[in-house]
Structure formats: structure tokens, C-alpha cells
Design a protein around this motif. Structure first.
Motif, PDB file in Angstrom:
ATOM      1  N   HIS A   1       0.802  -1.218   0.000  1.00 17.18           N
ATOM      2  CA  HIS A   1       0.000   0.000   0.000  1.00 17.18           C
ATOM      3  C   HIS A   1       0.838   1.271   0.000  1.00 17.18           C
ATOM      4  N   SER A   2       1.861   1.305   0.821  1.00 17.13           N
ATOM      5  CA  SER A   2       2.660   2.526   0.939  1.00 17.13           C
ATOM      6  C   SER A   2       3.387   2.850  -0.363  1.00 17.13           C
ATOM      7  N   LEU A   3       4.046   1.842  -0.945  1.00 18.03           N
ATOM      8  CA  LEU A   3       4.760   2.085  -2.199  1.00 18.03           C
ATOM      9  C   LEU A   3       3.796   2.328  -3.348  1.00 18.03           C
ATOM     10  N   GLY A   4       2.631   1.706  -3.286  1.00 19.96           N
ATOM     11  CA  GLY A   4       1.617   1.951  -4.317  1.00 19.96           C
ATOM     12  C   GLY A   4       1.189   3.407  -4.335  1.00 19.96           C
TER      13      GLY A   4
ATOM     14  N   ILE B   1       2.934   5.969  -3.082  1.00 23.79           N
ATOM     15  CA  ILE B   1       4.093   6.782  -3.465  1.00 23.79           C
ATOM     16  C   ILE B   1       4.284   6.771  -4.984  1.00 23.79           C
ATOM     17  N   LEU B   2       4.243   5.578  -5.594  1.00 26.93           N
ATOM     18  CA  LEU B   2       4.421   5.479  -7.044  1.00 26.93           C
ATOM     19  C   LEU B   2       3.315   6.226  -7.782  1.00 26.93           C
ATOM     20  N   TYR B   3       2.086   6.017  -7.335  1.00 30.15           N
ATOM     21  CA  TYR B   3       0.944   6.684  -7.960  1.00 30.15           C
ATOM     22  C   TYR B   3       1.089   8.204  -7.860  1.00 30.15           C
ATOM     23  N   GLY B   4       1.477   8.675  -6.673  1.00 25.09           N
ATOM     24  CA  GLY B   4       1.609  10.114  -6.466  1.00 25.09           C
ATOM     25  C   GLY B   4       2.724  10.719  -7.290  1.00 25.09           C
ATOM     26  N   ILE B   5       3.888  10.052  -7.342  1.00 24.07           N
ATOM     27  CA  ILE B   5       5.027  10.589  -8.098  1.00 24.07           C
ATOM     28  C   ILE B   5       4.680  10.733  -9.566  1.00 24.07           C
ATOM     29  N   ILE B   6       4.136   9.655 -10.167  1.00 21.07           N
ATOM     30  CA  ILE B   6       3.854   9.688 -11.610  1.00 21.07           C
ATOM     31  C   ILE B   6       2.736  10.676 -11.924  1.00 21.07           C
ATOM     32  N   ALA B   7       1.661  10.644 -11.142  1.00 25.08           N
ATOM     33  CA  ALA B   7       0.528  11.531 -11.418  1.00 25.08           C
ATOM     34  C   ALA B   7       0.930  12.999 -11.280  1.00 25.08           C
ATOM     35  N   ILE B   8       1.693  13.327 -10.235  1.00 28.19           N
ATOM     36  CA  ILE B   8       2.101  14.712 -10.025  1.00 28.19           C
ATOM     37  C   ILE B   8       3.073  15.167 -11.109  1.00 28.19           C
ATOM     38  N   CYS B   9       4.048  14.307 -11.440  1.00 28.19           N
ATOM     39  CA  CYS B   9       5.011  14.674 -12.491  1.00 28.19           C
ATOM     40  C   CYS B   9       4.310  14.925 -13.818  1.00 28.19           C
TER      41      CYS B   9
ATOM     42  N   SER C   1       6.289  -3.062   8.433  1.00 22.26           N
ATOM     43  CA  SER C   1       6.380  -2.505   9.779  1.00 22.26           C
ATOM     44  C   SER C   1       5.588  -1.207   9.874  1.00 22.26           C
ATOM     45  N   GLU C   2       4.953  -1.023  10.990  1.00 17.96           N
ATOM     46  CA  GLU C   2       4.071   0.135  11.175  1.00 17.96           C
ATOM     47  C   GLU C   2       4.847   1.447  11.084  1.00 17.96           C
ATOM     48  N   THR C   3       6.080   1.460  11.614  1.00 18.41           N
ATOM     49  CA  THR C   3       6.893   2.681  11.573  1.00 18.41           C
ATOM     50  C   THR C   3       7.222   3.071  10.140  1.00 18.41           C
ATOM     51  N   PHE C   4       7.614   2.083   9.319  1.00 17.57           N
ATOM     52  CA  PHE C   4       7.982   2.361   7.930  1.00 17.57           C
ATOM     53  C   PHE C   4       6.770   2.868   7.159  1.00 17.57           C
ATOM     54  N   VAL C   5       5.618   2.267   7.392  1.00 20.29           N
ATOM     55  CA  VAL C   5       4.391   2.690   6.711  1.00 20.29           C
ATOM     56  C   VAL C   5       4.070   4.146   7.048  1.00 20.29           C
ATOM     57  N   LYS C   6       4.200   4.493   8.311  1.00 22.24           N
ATOM     58  CA  LYS C   6       3.927   5.873   8.728  1.00 22.24           C
ATOM     59  C   LYS C   6       4.896   6.851   8.072  1.00 22.24           C
ATOM     60  N   GLU C   7       6.173   6.455   7.984  1.00 22.67           N
ATOM     61  CA  GLU C   7       7.171   7.336   7.365  1.00 22.67           C
ATOM     62  C   GLU C   7       6.867   7.559   5.887  1.00 22.67           C
TER      63      GLU C   7
ATOM     64  N   ASN D   1       3.938   7.288   4.395  1.00 24.30           N
ATOM     65  CA  ASN D   1       2.725   8.101   4.297  1.00 24.30           C
ATOM     66  C   ASN D   1       3.037   9.567   4.566  1.00 24.30           C
ATOM     67  N   ALA D   2       3.930   9.821   5.529  1.00 22.76           N
ATOM     68  CA  ALA D   2       4.315  11.208   5.828  1.00 22.76           C
ATOM     69  C   ALA D   2       5.005  11.848   4.624  1.00 22.76           C
ATOM     70  N   ILE D   3       5.907  11.085   3.977  1.00 24.08           N
ATOM     71  CA  ILE D   3       6.578  11.594   2.773  1.00 24.08           C
ATOM     72  C   ILE D   3       5.558  11.916   1.696  1.00 24.08           C
ATOM     73  N   PHE D   4       4.570  11.041   1.543  1.00 22.99           N
ATOM     74  CA  PHE D   4       3.543  11.247   0.527  1.00 22.99           C
ATOM     75  C   PHE D   4       2.764  12.536   0.789  1.00 22.99           C
ATOM     76  N   TYR D   5       2.323  12.746   2.027  1.00 19.86           N
ATOM     77  CA  TYR D   5       1.523  13.933   2.332  1.00 19.86           C
ATOM     78  C   TYR D   5       2.340  15.216   2.172  1.00 19.86           C
ATOM     79  N   VAL D   6       3.607  15.177   2.559  1.00 14.66           N
ATOM     80  CA  VAL D   6       4.470  16.345   2.359  1.00 14.66           C
ATOM     81  C   VAL D   6       4.616  16.649   0.874  1.00 14.66           C
ATOM     82  N   MET D   7       4.787  15.592   0.063  1.00 15.37           N
ATOM     83  CA  MET D   7       4.925  15.749  -1.383  1.00 15.37           C
ATOM     84  C   MET D   7       3.670  16.371  -1.984  1.00 15.37           C
ATOM     85  N   MET D   8       2.510  15.907  -1.575  1.00 14.21           N
ATOM     86  CA  MET D   8       1.256  16.441  -2.105  1.00 14.21           C
ATOM     87  C   MET D   8       1.055  17.894  -1.689  1.00 14.21           C
ATOM     88  N   LEU D   9       1.339  18.211  -0.413  1.00 14.91           N
ATOM     89  CA  LEU D   9       1.172  19.588   0.052  1.00 14.91           C
ATOM     90  C   LEU D   9       2.134  20.531  -0.653  1.00 14.91           C
ATOM     91  N   ALA D  10       3.376  20.061  -0.877  1.00 18.70           N
ATOM     92  CA  ALA D  10       4.360  20.892  -1.579  1.00 18.70           C
ATOM     93  C   ALA D  10       3.921  21.171  -3.004  1.00 18.70           C
TER      94      ALA D  10
END
Length: 486
Positions: free
Chosen positions: A108-111, A113-121, A329-335, A337-346
Motif C-alpha cells: 500500500h505505501s509504495l503503491g 508513493i508510485l501513484y503520487g510521483i507519476i501523477a504529479i510529475c 512494519s508500522e513505523t515504515f508505513v507511517k514514514e 505516508n508522511a513523505i507522501f503527504y508532504v509531497m502532495m502539500l508541496a
């Protein structure tokens, strides 16, 4: 469907909607920084006026992009109307990208991230024929993932044929390479039960139907010879242009471009290894298509083309990482997701920042174009455009300054090879042969840069040399010398 899966799907849809909104903001605030935008608008405008591509104006690629983007110009002949088509193409992109991410079974997390990177670019990328080929490539990846592990339906093979034809009719080099590689990959990598005679025949007949329809159009409009001259003879000259190295002086430093080229080559090699050695059918098919898409950087390896190559190469690489690395791992998933939200807000913040900047920017004001333009471009065009407007009795051609010529060329339909006098756009003609077409006409002039260092990187230098030697210099206008044609 568990709660985690529901959240994943919701995040994918939210990302898709946000990127469409970002695209809308970008096309409303987009600042023209290079001639490609106006050049493509000019070609679409000519089609909407009834001109026949290749016959009435030169074009070095196959025509589907121009036909699609000329549709709104049949109703409203403005540059802004053409840009609206970009939104309509973003919608199918986010849909097929959603389907592709789901089909590749990413965590889910990488899905996300990948979706966000390509769609935003793709939302931030200016729409042109290379971008359209990239969208079609992503759609083809999704379709191949569906076809690779089971017997494809006739509808799917027909759709595959239409997608293949659309890619070739958008850009003959990139599209042709992807079509050949994807078909061979499907034949050799998909499961045996999916490769039926019926499926192959359906695909070939669909391609023949599309190709035959285009050939009929060329023969009916008596433009087949011009098409061949532009898209094959002209494309060959375009790729062999001796001034290609000047592109590094125009857009990027040599070191920057070389570094990104190295990254593209490295990623392409990794994807090729993945395509050869991976056992997963969907991942192999996706990898072969991504590898073939790398040819999008040819024949101009600039930053825009390499960005598109990298975007597509990331798809199989991230899909492979999702299978091999424990990301549960729950910690990695949270990290992530945080990167994703920062990317979208930026991204949203950047788009919003562009609105006041666009309102304050200089603009091109012509009958068809009223939009923000890079100040350097305005400075390049201002004096010569004013000179042309103030001398309506003179027939004035440009062979070097693409910016200023396209800025006012849309006001009238010039001779085919003077819509943009560039290496590659001259088809099989020599630069001197084109200039001789206007010799002997009364009150006819051409202008070139006073300093040869300012000439556009695609301009054939022999045309300039011929003008300086054979025509009469009458005056200087800003950075340009104006010559009277004899």
C-alpha cells in the motif's frame, strides 16, 4: 475488503483528484518558456483552419497529438482552449495508473508513493506528443498486466491494437519501438494459454484497420509524399543535426544533462535485467515496455525527455522493490505516508504560488494567444514582432528566431516550409532550396540574428550563410539583421 484496503483505495482516488486539480491550476498559470508550446499550438490551429498536415505545413512527427489537441480550436481558436485538452487527458491517466498500481499488487505505501510521483510529475509536465506517448505507454502496461496471465478477450486484443496504432501515430520512433517490443514480450513472456491465434489475428487486423485508415487519408488529401518526406527523410535529418550540442547551451549545462543521462542509462539497465530474469509475468511485461519507452530521449536527450523516461522506468523498479523488501512494519508505513503527504502539500503549494506570479507576468497578446510568457522570450520577440506589424506591406520571413516568428505567424498561413524553418522540418529539401522558393518575389525579406551565437540550435547554418552571401542587408532591428530577398 478490510479497513486497510479501503483506506488505500481512498488515498489513491484522493491523489488522482488532487493531481487533476493541480493540472487545472498549472494550465491556468503556465508560463511559456520555450517555442515548443507555440509551435504545437500553431500546428493545431492550422488543422482547425482546414490546412492539411505535411502538405500545408511541415511537421516531423506523426499527427495524432495535433488532431486531438485541435478539437477545441474548431470551436474557440485560442491557445487557452487548446490547453483545456490537457485536463481531459489527465483523467484517463489517473484511471489507468490506478488500475496499473492495483494490478502490480504493490504494498500500500509504495503503491501510493508510485501513484503520487507519476501523477504529479505528469500534471506538472507540459503536454506534448512525448507526454501523450507516455500516457499511452502506462495504459499499455495496464492492459498487458491484464492479458499476460490469462487468455485475453477479443475486446482486449482490439484495444491493444488501437493503443499500438495510437502510439505509432503519435510519435513514429518511440511508438514503433514500444509496439514491437511489447508484442514480442507478450508472445514470449505471457502464459501459453494466452497466446491464441484468434488473439493475434484480432490484434493484427485492428492495427491494419487503423493504419489503412490513415493511409487512405493521406492519399485522399494527396499528402502521402509530404508525409514520407517529413516523418522519415526529415526525421533522419533532424536526428543528424550538427548543431545538436547547442541544446546544452540553451536549456542546461552539459554536466547536468550528462548526469541525468547516466541515471537514465543505469535505470534502463536495471529494468532490462529485471525483464530478462524476473519470473513474474506482469512484472516482466511491464519491464520490457518501460525499457522500450526509454527511446523517448531520442533524438534530443534534454531534461524533459529524460524525465519522462525516468517516470516510466520507476514503475517496474518500485514494483520489484515492493516484492523483495519487507515494508510491513508500522513505523515504515507511517514514514512513507508522511513523505507522501508532504509531497502532495508541496505540489499544491507550488501550484497556488504560481497564480499571483502568473497574473504579474508579461504576456503575449495576439488574436489567438494571450498568456504568460517568460520575460526573456518577450524580450526576444518584442522588437521584431513590432517591426513586422508596422510594415504590413513587406512579406517577412524568419529562418532563425522561432520565438518571434511563431508569436505572430498564427495570424496568417505562410508557405509550408517557412512555418518553422528548422533542420528536420524541411523534409528532403535543402535549406538553400527552400530559400530559392521565395526569390524573385517583390517586397520580400528575411531576418536572421546579427550575432551567429544567438541562432536557434535547430537552425541549419547553411541557410544563414546563403542569405549573408546572396541577399542585401537593409537594416538592423534589435538583435536581428533584415535582408531583402533578390
Amino acid at each position: 475488503m478490510n479497513q486497510s484496503e479501503k483506506k488505500y483505495i481512498h488515498l489513491l482516488w484522493i491523489t488522482g483528484v488532487l493531481t487533476v486539480i493541480v493540472k487545472i491550476v498549472m494550465i491556468c498559470t503556465y508560463e511559456i518558456t520555450e517555442c515548443d508550446d507555440l509551435w504545437q499550438f500553431y500546428n493545431c490551429l492550422m488543422i482547425s483552419k482546414g490546412a492539411v498536415i505535411y502538405k500545408d505545413f511541415a511537421c516531423v512527427t506523426t499527427p495524432l497529438f495535433y488532431y486531438i489537441f485541435s478539437i477545441p480550436l474548431f470551436f474557440v481558436k485560442t491557445y487557452s482552449a487548446m490547453k483545456i485538452m490537457q485536463v481531459f487527458l489527465m483523467i484517463p491517466l489517473v484511471l489507468v495508473l490506478y488500475g496499473l498500481v492495483k494490478k502490480l499488487n504493490l504494498c500500500h505505501s509504495l503503491g501510493i508513493i508510485l501513484y503520487g510521483i507519476i501523477a504529479i510529475c505528469m500534471a506538472l509536465f507540459p503536454m506534448e506528443y512525448n507526454a501523450l506517448v507516455t500516457i499511452l505507454t502506462i495504459a499499455l502496461m495496464y492492459l498487458m498486466c491484464r492479458m499476460g496471465e490469462r487468455t485475453p478477450s477479443t475486446k482486449e486484443m482490439v484495444l491493444y491494437g488501437f493503443l499500438s496504432s495510437a502510439m505509432i501515430l503519435t510519435k513514429q520512433t518511440t511508438g514503433g519501438m514500444i509496439v514491437v517490443v511489447s508484442f514480442l514480450a507478450w508472445l514470449f513472456c505471457s502464459k501459453k494459454e494466452s497466446r491464441t491465434i484468434k488473439a493475434v489475428v484480432s490484434y493484427i487486423l485492428t492495427g491494419l484497420l487503423c493504419g489503412g485508415t490513415f493511409l487512405v487519408y493521406l492519399f485522399v488529401t494527396k499528402s502521402f509524399g509530404d508525409f514520407w518526406d517529413n516523418c522519415f527523410s526529415g526525421a533522419k535529418k533532424f536526428s543528424q543535426n550538427s548543431n545538436l550540442s547547442l541544446i546544452f547551451q540553451v536549456q542546461n549545462t552539459f554536466k547536468d544533462v550528462l548526469a541525468v543521462q547516466f541515471a537514465v542509462v543505469l535505470l534502463a539497465i536495471l529494468v532490462l535485467v529485471l525483464a530478462i530474469r524476473c519470473k513474474d509475468t506482469k512484472l516482466r511485461l511491464t519491464s520490457w515496455i518501460a525499457f522500450a519507452h526509454t527511446i523517448v530521449i531520442y533524438p534530443i536527450p534534454n531534461m524533459k525527455h529524460m524525465e519522462l523516461a525516468i517516470i516510466v522506468l520507476l514503475i517496474p523498479l518500485i514494483a520489484f522493490a515492493s516484492r523483495k523488501v519487507d515494508l510491513s512494519s508500522e513505523t515504515f508505513v507511517k514514514e512513507l505516508n508522511a513523505i507522501f503527504y508532504v509531497m502532495m502539500l508541496a505540489t499544491i503549494g507550488y501550484a497556488v504560488f504560481m497564480i499571483p506570479k502568473s497574473l504579474q507576468a508579461d504576456k503575449i497578446h495576439t488574436t489567438y494567444v494571450n498568456t504568460a510568457v517568460d520575460p526573456k522570450t518577450v524580450q526576444k520577440t518584442k522588437e521584431i514582432v513590432e517591426y513586422v506589424k508596422n510594415n504590413p506591406d513587406k512579406k517577412i520571413y524568419s529562418i532563425e528566431d522561432v520565438y518571434s516568428y511563431v508569436a505572430f505567424a498564427a495570424e496568417q498561413m505562410p508557405e509550408p516550409y517557412f512555418n518553422i524553418y528548422l533542420q528536420g522540418n524541411l523534409g528532403n529539401h535543402s535549406p538553400i532550396e527552400i530559400l530559392k522558393q521565395i526569390e524573385g518575389q517583390e517586397n520580400t525579406y528575411v531576418y536572421i540574428y546579427h550575432d551567429k551565437k544567438d541562432m536557434f540550435w535547430q537552425t541549419p547554418s547553411e541557410g544563414r550563410d546563403y542569405i549573408e552571401k546572396n541577399y542585401s542587408l537593409i537594416e538592423q532591428c534589435g538583435k536581428f539583421d533584415i535582408y531583402q530577398v533578390k
